[in-house]
Design a protein around this motif. Sequence first.
Motif, PDB file in Angstrom:
ATOM      1  N   ARG A 162       0.808  -1.228   0.000  1.00  0.00           N
ATOM      2  CA  ARG A 162       0.000   0.000   0.000  1.00  0.00           C
ATOM      3  C   ARG A 162       0.835   1.269   0.000  1.00  0.00           C
ATOM      4  O   ARG A 162       2.032   1.231   0.198  1.00  0.00           O
ATOM      5  N   PRO A 163       0.151   2.403  -0.176  1.00  0.00           N
ATOM      6  CA  PRO A 163       0.866   3.676  -0.201  1.00  0.00           C
ATOM      7  C   PRO A 163       1.822   3.843   0.981  1.00  0.00           C
ATOM      8  O   PRO A 163       1.514   3.449   2.092  1.00  0.00           O
TER       9      PRO A 163
ATOM     10  N   GLU B 197       8.924  -0.752  -0.998  1.00  0.00           N
ATOM     11  CA  GLU B 197       8.762  -1.861  -1.932  1.00  0.00           C
ATOM     12  C   GLU B 197      10.138  -2.360  -2.355  1.00  0.00           C
ATOM     13  O   GLU B 197      11.126  -1.636  -2.265  1.00  0.00           O
TER      14      GLU B 197
ATOM     15  N   PHE C 200      -3.024  -8.086 -16.765  1.00  0.00           N
ATOM     16  CA  PHE C 200      -3.621  -6.828 -16.303  1.00  0.00           C
ATOM     17  C   PHE C 200      -5.151  -6.929 -16.224  1.00  0.00           C
ATOM     18  O   PHE C 200      -5.777  -7.426 -17.150  1.00  0.00           O
ATOM     19  N   PRO C 201      -5.801  -6.461 -15.161  1.00  0.00           N
ATOM     20  CA  PRO C 201      -5.250  -5.725 -14.013  1.00  0.00           C
ATOM     21  C   PRO C 201      -5.140  -6.585 -12.749  1.00  0.00           C
ATOM     22  O   PRO C 201      -5.228  -6.055 -11.652  1.00  0.00           O
TER      23      PRO C 201
ATOM     24  N   GLU D 250      -1.789  -5.979 -10.257  1.00  0.00           N
ATOM     25  CA  GLU D 250      -1.410  -4.601  -9.921  1.00  0.00           C
ATOM     26  C   GLU D 250      -1.393  -4.473  -8.393  1.00  0.00           C
ATOM     27  O   GLU D 250      -1.979  -5.317  -7.698  1.00  0.00           O
TER      28      GLU D 250
ATOM     29  N   ARG E  65      -3.069  -2.788  -6.408  1.00  0.00           N
ATOM     30  CA  ARG E  65      -4.427  -2.752  -5.856  1.00  0.00           C
ATOM     31  C   ARG E  65      -5.089  -4.123  -5.861  1.00  0.00           C
ATOM     32  O   ARG E  65      -5.974  -4.398  -5.057  1.00  0.00           O
ATOM     33  N   THR E  66      -4.698  -4.969  -6.798  1.00  0.00           N
ATOM     34  CA  THR E  66      -5.470  -6.190  -7.030  1.00  0.00           C
ATOM     35  C   THR E  66      -4.703  -7.496  -6.807  1.00  0.00           C
ATOM     36  O   THR E  66      -5.329  -8.557  -6.779  1.00  0.00           O
TER      37      THR E  66
ATOM     38  N   TYR F 123      -7.194  -1.368   0.204  1.00  0.00           N
ATOM     39  CA  TYR F 123      -6.303  -0.565  -0.641  1.00  0.00           C
ATOM     40  C   TYR F 123      -6.914   0.813  -0.865  1.00  0.00           C
ATOM     41  O   TYR F 123      -6.250   1.835  -0.759  1.00  0.00           O
TER      42      TYR F 123
ATOM     43  N   ALA G 189      -6.552   3.105   2.007  1.00  0.00           N
ATOM     44  CA  ALA G 189      -5.194   3.635   2.110  1.00  0.00           C
ATOM     45  C   ALA G 189      -4.967   4.742   1.095  1.00  0.00           C
ATOM     46  O   ALA G 189      -4.385   5.769   1.402  1.00  0.00           O
ATOM     47  N   VAL G 190      -5.462   4.538  -0.129  1.00  0.00           N
ATOM     48  CA  VAL G 190      -5.303   5.561  -1.169  1.00  0.00           C
ATOM     49  C   VAL G 190      -6.120   6.796  -0.815  1.00  0.00           C
ATOM     50  O   VAL G 190      -5.648   7.919  -0.901  1.00  0.00           O
TER      51      VAL G 190
ATOM     52  N   GLU H   3       5.236  10.162  -5.261  1.00  0.00           N
ATOM     53  CA  GLU H   3       3.874   9.630  -5.188  1.00  0.00           C
ATOM     54  C   GLU H   3       2.952  10.540  -5.980  1.00  0.00           C
ATOM     55  O   GLU H   3       3.110  11.763  -5.947  1.00  0.00           O
TER      56      GLU H   3
ATOM     57  N   THR I 289     -10.250   7.974  -7.148  1.00  0.00           N
ATOM     58  CA  THR I 289      -8.878   8.425  -6.897  1.00  0.00           C
ATOM     59  C   THR I 289      -7.897   7.282  -7.146  1.00  0.00           C
ATOM     60  O   THR I 289      -8.036   6.200  -6.584  1.00  0.00           O
ATOM     61  N   ALA I 290      -6.932   7.565  -7.994  1.00  0.00           N
ATOM     62  CA  ALA I 290      -5.917   6.553  -8.334  1.00  0.00           C
ATOM     63  C   ALA I 290      -4.580   6.984  -7.755  1.00  0.00           C
ATOM     64  O   ALA I 290      -4.329   8.179  -7.549  1.00  0.00           O
ATOM     65  N   TYR I 291      -3.712   6.014  -7.510  1.00  0.00           N
ATOM     66  CA  TYR I 291      -2.446   6.281  -6.829  1.00  0.00           C
ATOM     67  C   TYR I 291      -1.294   5.517  -7.474  1.00  0.00           C
ATOM     68  O   TYR I 291      -1.460   4.360  -7.881  1.00  0.00           O
TER      69      TYR I 291
ATOM     70  N   LYS J  24       3.234   5.124  -7.173  1.00  0.00           N
ATOM     71  CA  LYS J  24       4.483   5.575  -6.551  1.00  0.00           C
ATOM     72  C   LYS J  24       5.663   4.924  -7.248  1.00  0.00           C
ATOM     73  O   LYS J  24       5.518   3.888  -7.912  1.00  0.00           O
TER      74      LYS J  24
ATOM     75  N   ARG K  85      -2.237   3.366 -14.444  1.00  0.00           N
ATOM     76  CA  ARG K  85      -2.546   1.918 -14.444  1.00  0.00           C
ATOM     77  C   ARG K  85      -3.496   1.597 -13.299  1.00  0.00           C
ATOM     78  O   ARG K  85      -4.395   0.777 -13.444  1.00  0.00           O
ATOM     79  N   ASP K  86      -3.265   2.252 -12.151  1.00  0.00           N
ATOM     80  CA  ASP K  86      -4.139   2.023 -11.001  1.00  0.00           C
ATOM     81  C   ASP K  86      -5.565   2.484 -11.323  1.00  0.00           C
ATOM     82  O   ASP K  86      -6.543   1.819 -10.949  1.00  0.00           O
TER      83      ASP K  86
ATOM     84  N   MET L 209      -6.924   2.502 -14.266  1.00  0.00           N
ATOM     85  CA  MET L 209      -7.498   1.495 -15.161  1.00  0.00           C
ATOM     86  C   MET L 209      -7.949   0.257 -14.380  1.00  0.00           C
ATOM     87  O   MET L 209      -9.023  -0.291 -14.633  1.00  0.00           O
ATOM     88  N   ALA L 210      -7.109  -0.164 -13.424  1.00  0.00           N
ATOM     89  CA  ALA L 210      -7.443  -1.351 -12.623  1.00  0.00           C
ATOM     90  C   ALA L 210      -8.701  -1.092 -11.800  1.00  0.00           C
ATOM     91  O   ALA L 210      -9.626  -1.912 -11.763  1.00  0.00           O
ATOM     92  N   PHE L 211      -8.732   0.065 -11.157  1.00  0.00           N
ATOM     93  CA  PHE L 211      -9.857   0.436 -10.305  1.00  0.00           C
ATOM     94  C   PHE L 211     -11.141   0.518 -11.138  1.00  0.00           C
ATOM     95  O   PHE L 211     -12.192  -0.002 -10.752  1.00  0.00           O
TER      96      PHE L 211
ATOM     97  N   THR M 296     -11.791  -0.931 -14.018  1.00  0.00           N
ATOM     98  CA  THR M 296     -12.177  -2.269 -14.489  1.00  0.00           C
ATOM     99  C   THR M 296     -12.927  -3.030 -13.405  1.00  0.00           C
ATOM    100  O   THR M 296     -13.948  -3.663 -13.658  1.00  0.00           O
TER     101      THR M 296
END
Lengths: 220, 234
Positions: free
Chosen positions: A48-49, A53, A86-87, A90, A92-93, B11, B14-15, B158, B181-183, B185, B206-207, B209-211, B213
């Motif tokens: 997470r943020p 990493e 993808f996705p 990622e 998030r996922t 997630y 957190a974002v 970030e 909201t996408a994030y 880093k 990309r985040d 797009m994932a969110f 989807t």
Amino acid sequence: MSCVRILTVATAALALAGCVSGTIEEVREAATSMGSDDYLVVLGKRPRPMNSETELNFISCVSENVGGGSDALNVIDEQAFMDAMFPWFEPRTAPVKTDDLPELMGQPLLSERLEEIGLKYLVWVEGSTERTDSEGSLTCSVAATGAGCFGFLTWENDSSYETTIWDVRTSRVVGRISSDAIGTSYMPAVVLPIPLIARVKSSACSSLAAQLKSFIQSDA
Amino acid sequence: MREPHSRLDAYENAVNSHDMNKRVPILDQKFVTTGTKRALLVALTTSMIGCSGAQVEVPAEFPVPLTTKLPVTMGLVLDETLTSYQHIEELESGGDWSIDLGSAQVPMFINLAEGMFQTYRVIEDREPPFTGVSAVLHPKIGDLQFTTPQQTRSGYFEVWIRYEFELFDKQGTSLGNWDMTAYGKAHEQNSGTSAALQRAALNACRDAMAFFTLRFESTPVVKTWLDGRRRGAT
């Protein structure tokens, strides 16, 4: 003549390298093997943020080392794998535990794509290399008559990485390998600074990759 | 094709814990006195000599989502406010920064639509009624914020992007809107200042797009619209 030169350069390089000591530990939870059509992917954990990493160059180093040499394994590049899936991988996922795998594999499109890729093992890498200590001072000055440095610097780097190996087909953790390395670098300077660098991360990478290859290939 | 909500929610929390209405308060902590603030600022500025910011453009390299396509023809309005979006900021802590996000938006939304909808069409003429589509999606970038490693002392760039979406029916009537909201880093050590900022912005896209989807179908506005279509079909 060129042989002598190469030997001198190699000796100098060895003498100029700092010392690195490392340990590797392995825990096996299930038998492993790879056929000629099976692939593995080395992925960095991207939590997470604001959490740290694993370095991208460490992941690519392990990936290249596992996919190279005489006992090379079939390896898919991390970015190519993330794009192909993808996705679903990622930050998030991405699945965080093997219990998440059956649900992912239950999706026909994903299982078809994994079948197409030939993926058998997911290798998650977590950890980093950090500077843990530094001491000394070094001063450089420039004058009309010339320039020079004087002093002594020393610093310690500590690498700590842990890998978890998932068997995608059985949705099980098959083993874990941890690699720790520590090394002290020095830089004495009398007019010219002479760096004696301990390649801690590189050492952790090569030993982890070697262990990973032997772990996957031995079905004990 | 939905992944467990608990994981996604964690997630998301957190974002979303980053308040887009606040700036990064590294010099506002109570224990830092005014004198110390000035000294800190001078020290920071001095340490940043030579760091004059960065100008980056997000590369248009996006994968197509691997997901079950919705049986609809989606119209996309990708107007100039989206395709020319650029974030320019001069930071007190050092340098002029610019992130060109706009040029990546067309390929990003085209790939997203390619993976998510049975068919899609980019709407050039925005005058309704819209023919040959099931509905029209109008994405916008509401806000972009970023932090540098010097600000957070974490080594990371970030980027947060707040997207705003509005869905219209064929007649051009708004069915509702929602934010996302996408994030992203990226560590400075991995690639250097410009490349790390560029990577953080690309990761945020990309985040997004994932969110998008994962959450599109369950977004209340979309869910109501899809339920209405299903009822109409039966």
